[in-house]
Design a protein around this motif. Structure first.
Motif, PDB file in Angstrom:
ATOM      1  N   VAL A   1     -32.513  -0.655  -8.118  1.00  0.00           N
ATOM      2  CA  VAL A   1     -32.324  -0.810  -6.620  1.00  0.00           C
ATOM      3  C   VAL A   1     -32.461  -2.390  -6.583  1.00  0.00           C
ATOM      4  O   VAL A   1     -31.625  -3.243  -5.614  1.00  0.00           O
ATOM      5  N   LEU A   2     -33.551  -3.163  -7.076  1.00  0.00           N
ATOM      6  CA  LEU A   2     -34.055  -4.379  -6.673  1.00  0.00           C
ATOM      7  C   LEU A   2     -32.838  -5.292  -6.986  1.00  0.00           C
ATOM      8  O   LEU A   2     -32.680  -6.196  -6.239  1.00  0.00           O
ATOM      9  N   PRO A   3     -31.969  -5.238  -8.218  1.00  0.00           N
ATOM     10  CA  PRO A   3     -30.898  -6.381  -8.303  1.00  0.00           C
ATOM     11  C   PRO A   3     -29.921  -6.179  -7.312  1.00  0.00           C
ATOM     12  O   PRO A   3     -29.038  -7.248  -6.670  1.00  0.00           O
ATOM     13  N   GLN A   4     -29.542  -4.971  -6.848  1.00  0.00           N
ATOM     14  CA  GLN A   4     -28.678  -4.884  -5.867  1.00  0.00           C
ATOM     15  C   GLN A   4     -29.084  -5.401  -4.521  1.00  0.00           C
ATOM     16  O   GLN A   4     -28.367  -6.066  -3.688  1.00  0.00           O
ATOM     17  N   ALA A   5     -30.433  -5.132  -4.217  1.00  0.00           N
ATOM     18  CA  ALA A   5     -31.177  -5.854  -2.930  1.00  0.00           C
ATOM     19  C   ALA A   5     -30.949  -7.248  -3.110  1.00  0.00           C
ATOM     20  O   ALA A   5     -30.769  -7.898  -2.061  1.00  0.00           O
ATOM     21  N   LEU A   6     -31.284  -7.998  -4.222  1.00  0.00           N
ATOM     22  CA  LEU A   6     -31.254  -9.304  -4.415  1.00  0.00           C
ATOM     23  C   LEU A   6     -30.012  -9.960  -4.001  1.00  0.00           C
ATOM     24  O   LEU A   6     -29.683 -10.940  -3.489  1.00  0.00           O
ATOM     25  N   ALA A   7     -28.905  -9.009  -4.609  1.00  0.00           N
ATOM     26  CA  ALA A   7     -27.566  -9.465  -4.287  1.00  0.00           C
ATOM     27  C   ALA A   7     -27.243  -9.501  -2.732  1.00  0.00           C
ATOM     28  O   ALA A   7     -26.364  -9.965  -2.309  1.00  0.00           O
TER      29      ALA A   7
END
Length: 1221
Positions: A709-715
């Protein structure tokens, strides 16, 4: 097909053997239906003649096929039964007249033969109609109607009309023509006029002279068809001929010697014409309405039809001529109220139902010839009166309070009605009243209940009446306080529960919806309530359960049963402990069905959210598994509902859900987080936060979140679209993530700060994204405690010290992060942080200076006693930085007003004195900031600020007056505030500055009015009768505000009133949303809206741009800024007040037509081209709204406009895309 083959078929069609004729005709039919069929010119006359001859074939099956080949299957026989083959079926018709319409091949035939052959066919058919045998008359009539409907082009249609019109007129007017011929001729002429009336303008007067006398003939069938024919003609008549026809009818109606049946026909004609021409009948209401009212009041006792037709005509006037009928509305209201109870054959001392046996015996002995209920048609008058009253409710919002007071008791009294049609009308009228005036029937529930009960329980009630009664009951239950129903629950619930078992699915579905509202009413509060609801729990449950378990029923019923059961379980579950093991698995089963799964998911969300915290252990694991799988489905609505339901289940039942299930859910969520669907992303992030916040979730859940989830949140945080609910969810996500197992704050912070860096793929980051990152950084810092937060602040200040002269995203982000952290936490422990920030005011880059201003204001919020005096002192002493410092002060005041914090008295005085001193600044930007600050302080200290603002509305300086009015605008916010009570009695003083001589002050007053209408309409509703004429006046072009700019070789006209007019139109647009009941659309559309739509001033550009693009400025005559809001207003009026728009539809066509046809010059700049495209789409959007109005086809100008759009490929493509939005 080869000519030889066709010739052979035609020869067989004329043979003596009827079987050959039949088969040949069948072959011809097959050939005509082939797309590749082509007809030689030499064979056309022969084919047409043979088909016409076949119509007279003695063999019924042959003549039937001939009609199919040429026109329709239509046969008229007075002899023995006749067999006609239709496709693969053999149909036997009785000797009575019959018609079977099968439009198989007339259209292709008419389109494939030349004009002369069509004219020959129509001539022969007209001859058969007027002079032929009686048994062939009907078939000729239907054939002619088909030709009229299928003529391929307008020129051919014109020729056909020239050919048949005189013959049809002769069939109507010639002496000795039978009633049947007249009726057939009128029928055909009605179709002709309906489709081609505008092509027959030269014949209109002749047609009118032929048709009007038919209204006075003795044959009722002729009169009836003449009414339809004149109504079709009226839509294309000129105003003069329409007036002529109306005058003639009025003359007949005024003649007391006119027979009653003739009078009824002429009144019907008035109603039909008004429905056909709509608003164009308005000028004639002064002559017709008094006559109709007089006939209603003075008609003979048994002439109910005359009263019915008069009321129907009045209803049409109310809906189609709202502006011209205004002066008669009071009389019509009294008339409808009187005739709602019109029942000359039933007196008050009579009872509808009686058990008196002696009365029954006497009734049996009465004469068989005595008047009976079957002959009583007075109910038609009562029904017409109810519909007329409904038209008043819909079209006259200004009369709603009177209608409530005077009409409610009368309509409720109609529940005692003997005739079902009138009962349906009564429910319909009350339904309209409840929708526009919620809670209006609270005092009448006791009177309503018997009527509802009778409508639902009476065995003679039809499904239509039951549906109307149930819809009305649902609306009343939903719009009134539960307590008003409690004395009547027993009487209301029994028939509703009974209706759940009805066989007709629409009744059942509506009854289930009512049950849902009934559940809310009987137990409005779970914690405890005085009303004893327990006796109603099991009857409601049993009725719904029987429907829920029944698989063999309509989808609508299934969905309603699922939704209702969800409400029942969530509300009554503590009393249904024994039933839940049987009920809940059924709901789970419905989740497995693709048709009902969405409804079932929503039902489980309702159950899981119940404060009863029911035991769901028997189905919980299965439900979680199903819901997790739904996250992969393409159905967006299903995914959204699933996310909400999972969140609710985990909050309420997380202790019963395993950690493994959490990991699976998180893995599915990662695919839903992107800026392509921010609402979905917000729901997914909220669910992630819920999962991470659950103490029972294991370390693997946090690991899965970080990896998936974190990579998607940073994007997502880099998106310029991120805002609102999604941004808040993202902040909460980072705040929750830092607490999850094995998560490093430093790594998270570095990841967030790294997103602000430009990359080769995504390019420079958007300004909005920097604000989003800063807010997430602030939330993250506050979540980990003071030590980490302090080190982060030091790092950010070091960036500012080291990088103060460059325009980097790093410096920009550092300022924003300091502001966001400072707003949430006191940063006074960091020495001289305010001076470090204010140093950035010296930056040559506007973005950095703006961010520094924002940061300073927000840091001050964290410690007002220290930083507010610093800001105030700098405003007084540093003139060059004044604008930026005022923005910092604005941030302080806005945050204080939002957080409902208070300044100390000395601070308020200092701030207000400083702000009032800057009200007369020459810089508009400074004045706007001052106004916003004053408005937000007024939210905090209304008792001090409102009088101070009012005192300055008489200031001689126009800028001061404008600033205080704008300040009032900023003080009117959506949420309830203590200023509302202080402002309510004073707001008129500010808004009346709309009469000020200075345009800046007037515009400020218009903007304040618009904000009040949007956020607090109740503040200004009482003032609108006085304000609206003044507001409308601001939409008018003022010559004194137009000036000419001399640019050397040419001159340019500039309208200084443009911004004021634009603001005025936008204010009207807002008023239509919030105060429609106070606005009279008819008085605004003409001339004000029409003037805005026809705006012809040029777009105002900056002088430098004018000089550089002088050759292009004559190319865009339609003014974008004014016309765009006018198009929006027109679209809203078309949807909300269609009758008012219909009344002036013709006048609206020309400006819209000019707009869509305007083309910029070939050398126009891109800005002009783009704006013109936007303007065209805006106009087409208005036209699409107008085209949805029922009755819009009354306007020939509008029909021609639609034809023009249809023929233009470019316009049609744009129109189609708009219509599909």
């Amino acid at each position: 097909m080869a000519n030889l083959t066709l010739t052979g078929i035609l020869e067989k069609m004329t043979g003596k053997d009827k079987d050959y004729r039949y088969m040949a005709t069948s072959d011809l039919l097959n050939e005509l239906n082939k797309e590749a069929f082509k007809l030689d010119a030499d064979l056309e006359p022969k084919l047409s003649n043979i088909i016409i001859q076949q119509l007279d074939d003695a063999a019924g099956d042959v003549s039937g096929l001939a009609v199919k080949c040429g026109f329709f299957v239509a046969f008229n026989s007075d002899c023995s039964n006749t067999e006609v083959s239709i496709g693969s079926y053999m149909v036997v018709f009785s000797c009575k007249k019959f018609f079977v319409y099968l439009d198989f091949s007339l259209a292709p035939l008419v389109k494939r033969i030349h004009e002369q052959q069509i004219l020959d066919m129509t001539t022969k058919l007209c001859d058969k109609l007027l002079n032929g045998k009686e048994q062939h008359r009907d078939i000729a009539s239907i054939a002619l109607k088909t030709i009229v409907a299928e003529v391929p082009t307008a020129p051919i249609a014109q020729s056909v009309l020239v050919s048949i019109s005189p013959k049809l007129i002769r069939g109507i007017t010639a002496q000795g023509m039978s009633t049947e011929i007249k009726c057939e001729s009128l029928d055909i002429l009605c179709d002709v006029l309906h489709k081609y009336g505008n092509l027959m303008a030269s014949d209109h007067e002749v047609l009118l002279h032929a048709l009007l006398p038919q209204l006075n003939t003795n044959q009722a069938s002729v009169r009836k068809k003449a009414v339809s024919c004149i109504a079709s003609l009226a839509s294309s008549l000129s105003d003069d001929l329409l007036a002529k026809a109306t005058v003639e009818v009025v003359r007949i109606l005024k003649n007391k010697a006119t027979k009653s049946d003739i009078t009824r026909t002429n009144i019907q004609m008035i109603g039909a014409v008004s429905r056909s021409v709509g608003y164009r009948f308005g000028p004639h209401l002064g002559d017709t309405v008094p006559i109709l009212i007089n006939y209603c009041n003075n008609a003979s006792e048994n002439d109910e039809e005359l009263r019915e037709y008069s009321l129907q005509a009045l209803e049409s006037f109310l809906l189609r001529c709202p502006r011209d009928i205004s002066s008669f509305c009071d009389q019509i209201l009294y008339l409808t109220l009187e005739f709602l109870s019109y029942d000359p054959n039933f007196t008050d001392n009579m009872e509808e139902d009686t058990d008196d046996e002696s009365y029954a015996e006497e009734e049996d002995e009465e004469s068989a010839n005595e008047y009976t209920d079957d002959e009583d048609i007075s109910w038609k008058v009562r029904r017409a009166a109810a519909k007329c009253l409904a038209a008043l409710i819909v079209s006259r919002p200004e009369m709603l309070s009177r209608l409530y007071e005077e009409a409610c008791p009368k309509m409720i009294d109609r529940f005692k009605e003997r005739e079902e049609n009138v009962k349906v009308g009564a429910f319909s009228v009350l339904k309209e009243l409840v929708m526009v005036l919620p809670d209006c029937l609270a005092d009448h529930i006791g009177s309503l209940t018997p009527g509802i009960e009778k409508a639902l329980c009476d065995k003679s009630s039809t499904s239509n009446l039951k549906i109307e009664a149930l819809v009305f009951t649902r609306l009343v239950l939903a719009s009134h306080a539960p307590s008003v129903f409690h004395p009547h629950i027993k009487a209301i619930s029994a028939p509703v529960i009974s209706a759940v078992g009805e066989r007709y699915y629409k009744v059942t579905a509506e009854a289930l919806r009512v049950c849902g509202e009934l559940v809310r009413v009987v137990r409005p509060n779970i914690e405890g309530y005085d009303f004893d609801f327990k006796p109603y729990v099991h009857p409601i449950y049993s009725a719904i359960m029987s429907r829920l378990t029944n698989q063999d029923q309509d989808q609508e019923v299934k969905e309603c049963a699922i939704s209702c059961m969800g409400l029942v379980v969530s509300t009554f579950g503590d009393l249904l402990v024994g039933e839940l093991p049987a009920c809940l698995p059924v709901l789970v089963d419905r989740m497995g069905n693709e048709i009902t799964r969405l409804t079932a998911v929503k039902a489980f969300s309702v159950i899981a959210a119940s404060s009863l915290h029911l035991d769901l252990s028997c189905i919980l694991e299965h439900v979680i598994s199903e819901l997790t799988a739904f996250l992969r489905k393409a159905n967006r609505a299903l995914r959204q509902a699933t996310l909400g339901t999972l969140n609710t289940l985990i909050v309420g039942y997380g202790d019963k859900i395993g950690s493994a299930a959490y990991e699976v859910i998180v893995a599915e969520l990662s695919t839903l987080i992107s800026d392509s669907d921010l609402h979905m992303a917000a729901l997914a992030l909220e669910l992630c936060c819920t999962l991470m916040a659950d103490r029972r979730s294991g370390p693997n859940v946090g690991l899965t979140v970080r990896n998936r989830v974190l990579p998607q949140a940073l994007a997502l945080v880099r998106s310029s679209l991120l805002q609102g609910h999604a941004l808040l969810a993202l902040q909460n996500f980072f705040g929750a993530l830092v607490y999850s197992a094995n998560t490093s704050f430093d790594v998270l912070l570095d990841s967030l700060l790294a997103t602000a860096k430009s990359s080769g793929l995504s390019g420079a980051i958007a300004k909005q994204a920097l604000f989003s990152i800063a807010q997430c950084v602030a939330v993250l810092c506050l979540a980990v405690g003071d030590k980490k937060c302090s080190s982060t602040v030091n790092m950010l200040t070091d960036i500012l010290k080291a990088d103060g002269s460059t325009n980097s995203a790093k410096q920009h982000l550092s300022l924003l992060c300091l502001g966001e952290i400072g707003r949430r936490k006191d940063l006074s422990s960091h020495d001289h942080i305010e001076n470090i920030v204010i140093e950035s005011f010296q930056s040559p880059f506007e973005e950095i200076k703006s961010a520094a201003s924002y940061a300073l204001g927000n840091i001050a919020v964290g410690n007002l006693p220290k930083y507010l005096p610093f800001i105030l002192d700098k405003i007084d002493n540093q003139q060059k930085k004044q604008y930026l410092l005022l923005h910092s002060l604005k941030e302080v005041i806005v945050r204080q007003s939002v957080d409902k914090a208070e300044f100390d008295d000395s601070s308020v005085e200092k701030i207000t004195n400083l702000l009032f001193n800057h009200c007369e600044s020459e810089e508009e930007g400074v004045r706007n900031v001052v106004a916003e600050c004053l408005g937000k302080i007024a939210l905090i200290e209304p008792g001090k600020l409102v009088p101070a603002l009012k005192e300055r509305i008489s200031n001689p300086a126009a800028f001061t007056r404008a600033t205080v009015v704008i300040a009032v605008k900023y003080s009117i916010v959506e949420r309830q505030e203590k200023i509302d009570e202080v402002l309510y009695p004073e707001i008129s003083s500010f808004l009346m500055l709309i009469k000020d001589h200075d345009r800046h002050v007037r515009r400020a007053a218009v903007l304040a009015l618009s904000t009040a209408a949007h956020n607090k309409p109740n503040l200004i509703k009482a003032l609108l009768p006085e304000l609206l004429p003044l507001l409308y006046d601001q939409t008018v072009i003022k010559k004194e505000l137009i000036r000419t700019v001399d640019l050397g070789p040419f001159k340019h006209t500039v309208d200084d009133g443009l911004e004021l007019r634009k603001a005025a139109f936008e204010c009207v647009d807002t008023l239509l949303d919030s105060c429609l009941d106070q606005v009279n659309p008819s008085s605004f559309i003409v001339p004000y809206l029409l003037s805005g739509l026809d705006e012809s001033h040029r777009v105002k550009f900056e002088p430098a741009f004018i000089a550089s693009q002088s050759q292009n400025f004559s190319s865009l005559p339609d003014h974008y800024d004014v016309k765009m809001p006018c198009h929006l207003i027109l679209s809203k009026l078309a949807d909300k007040c269609p009758s008012a728009v219909l009344a002036v539809l013709d006048s609206l066509v020309d400006p819209l037509q000019k707009t869509i046809n305007f083309r910029p010059k070939q050398d126009a700049v891109k800005q002009e081209v783009d704006r013109n495209e936007d303007m065209i789409r805006s106009a087409l959007r208005s036209i699409a709204s107008l085209n949805r109005i029922s009755g819009g086809d009354c306007s020939h100008k509008f029909k021609n406009l639609m034809n023009e759009i249809t023929k233009s490929q470019a316009l049609w493509e744009k129109y189609s895309s708009i219509r599909n939005e």
